[in-house]
Design a protein around this motif. Sequence first.
Motif, PDB file in Angstrom:
ATOM      1  N   ASP A 104      26.331 112.100 119.991  1.00  0.00           N
ATOM      2  CA  ASP A 104      26.271 113.688 120.387  1.00  0.00           C
ATOM      3  C   ASP A 104      25.675 114.544 119.102  1.00  0.00           C
ATOM      4  O   ASP A 104      26.161 114.253 117.957  1.00  0.00           O
ATOM      5  CB  ASP A 104      27.631 114.170 120.582  1.00  0.00           C
ATOM      6  N   PRO A 105      24.627 114.824 119.169  1.00  0.00           N
ATOM      7  CA  PRO A 105      24.037 115.524 118.025  1.00  0.00           C
ATOM      8  C   PRO A 105      24.262 116.999 117.667  1.00  0.00           C
ATOM      9  O   PRO A 105      23.927 117.606 116.476  1.00  0.00           O
ATOM     10  CB  PRO A 105      22.555 115.858 118.327  1.00  0.00           C
ATOM     11  N   LEU A 106      25.081 117.489 118.532  1.00  0.00           N
ATOM     12  CA  LEU A 106      25.546 118.796 118.275  1.00  0.00           C
ATOM     13  C   LEU A 106      27.005 119.077 117.768  1.00  0.00           C
ATOM     14  O   LEU A 106      27.166 119.877 116.725  1.00  0.00           O
ATOM     15  CB  LEU A 106      25.721 119.653 119.785  1.00  0.00           C
ATOM     16  N   ARG A 114      26.600 121.708 114.852  1.00  0.00           N
ATOM     17  CA  ARG A 114      25.600 122.053 113.933  1.00  0.00           C
ATOM     18  C   ARG A 114      24.548 122.927 114.088  1.00  0.00           C
ATOM     19  O   ARG A 114      24.230 123.442 115.392  1.00  0.00           O
ATOM     20  CB  ARG A 114      24.689 120.517 114.013  1.00  0.00           C
ATOM     21  N   GLU A 135      21.563 123.793 113.900  1.00  0.00           N
ATOM     22  CA  GLU A 135      20.031 123.597 114.082  1.00  0.00           C
ATOM     23  C   GLU A 135      19.986 122.862 115.354  1.00  0.00           C
ATOM     24  O   GLU A 135      18.831 122.529 115.747  1.00  0.00           O
ATOM     25  CB  GLU A 135      19.506 122.785 112.956  1.00  0.00           C
ATOM     26  N   VAL A 136      21.241 122.717 116.167  1.00  0.00           N
ATOM     27  CA  VAL A 136      20.896 121.817 117.423  1.00  0.00           C
ATOM     28  C   VAL A 136      21.440 122.863 118.683  1.00  0.00           C
ATOM     29  O   VAL A 136      22.433 123.537 118.326  1.00  0.00           O
ATOM     30  CB  VAL A 136      21.881 120.541 117.359  1.00  0.00           C
ATOM     31  N   ALA A 163      20.714 119.244 123.935  1.00  0.00           N
ATOM     32  CA  ALA A 163      20.365 117.894 123.217  1.00  0.00           C
ATOM     33  C   ALA A 163      21.028 116.754 123.673  1.00  0.00           C
ATOM     34  O   ALA A 163      22.422 116.700 123.919  1.00  0.00           O
ATOM     35  CB  ALA A 163      20.469 118.133 121.792  1.00  0.00           C
TER      36      ALA A 163
END
Length: 318
Positions: free
Chosen positions: A268-270, A278, A280-281, A285
């Motif tokens: 999970d990029p968030l 985050r 920037e996410v 995503a």
Amino acid sequence: MSRAWLPAALNRGHRYRDRVQAAAQSTVGYYAERYGHSDPSVWRERLAAGEIWCNGQQLRADAALAAGDQLIWHRPPWEEAAVPVLSQRAVVFDDGDLLVLNKPSGLPVLPAGGFLEHTLLTQLQAWAPEARPVHRLGRFTSGLLVCARQRETRAQLSAQLRESTAASAVSRGCRKVYRALTEPLAADWRCGESRAITVPIGRRPHALLGQLWCAALPGDPSALESRSALTLLERRPEGCLVEVEIATGRPHQIRIHTAALGAPLLGDPLYLPGGAARPEVLPGAGGYQLHAHRLRLEPRGLALEAPLPSGLLEGQQP
């Protein structure tokens, strides 16, 4: 078997209609506040390009707005990303009214986040034109999605699937169970152990969206009560296979609750350990695996299951 995809393509553009509620606000200021994904300089460019109309008149320069003004932003066509094709093979249950699908990961349910036509709703209309989704799953969440053809059925099912306490969830006969991969859980978790998660969910500041649902900050009076139960099924080299039953349906609840435990969904990029995001996410995503695996609708006598995707099956013990 590989899945067919709709390639990336331009849509037909869209008209965003708004009614001004308060006077003494400039057109640029209104749009920058209303649609925070674009800063004032971008809205000035759109205004100069003639994309914005007020009360039926095309605007070319910034001007003060009055309460009751009718605005239309004529957004030009934009490219939508490739998405999986939804076929009738995705049908898990269909009685002519209630329709339950096994939604593929990567397919948005409804228009949002840059998607207008590349959605499950648009594809569904091609072969079940009266059906509409009763609820949403995130773009990269796969599994059971409930739809219905009759408005009365959608209203009834929506009430069933909405927020509930654990006790009322039993009385309403609704049980929602997910499977997911998380980052490694703490060493004191035993395989087969279940724990309740009751971290409230609230809005926090976000650089790209203004605000975003996250684990609530302490003392947030508007935080939403939320309840999940997480069971550790298996430890793997890369993380943990878990089962999550939700008793409430808050935005991004499973992503936030696993992150609040210190073990966000794997990939999970968030969401960060602890449940913050985050800056920037964006929420759309992907990279994680979350699957709506089982659904029980007791008043209808239905117990449905969507087969697990390969990434969740690999290494699973019988």
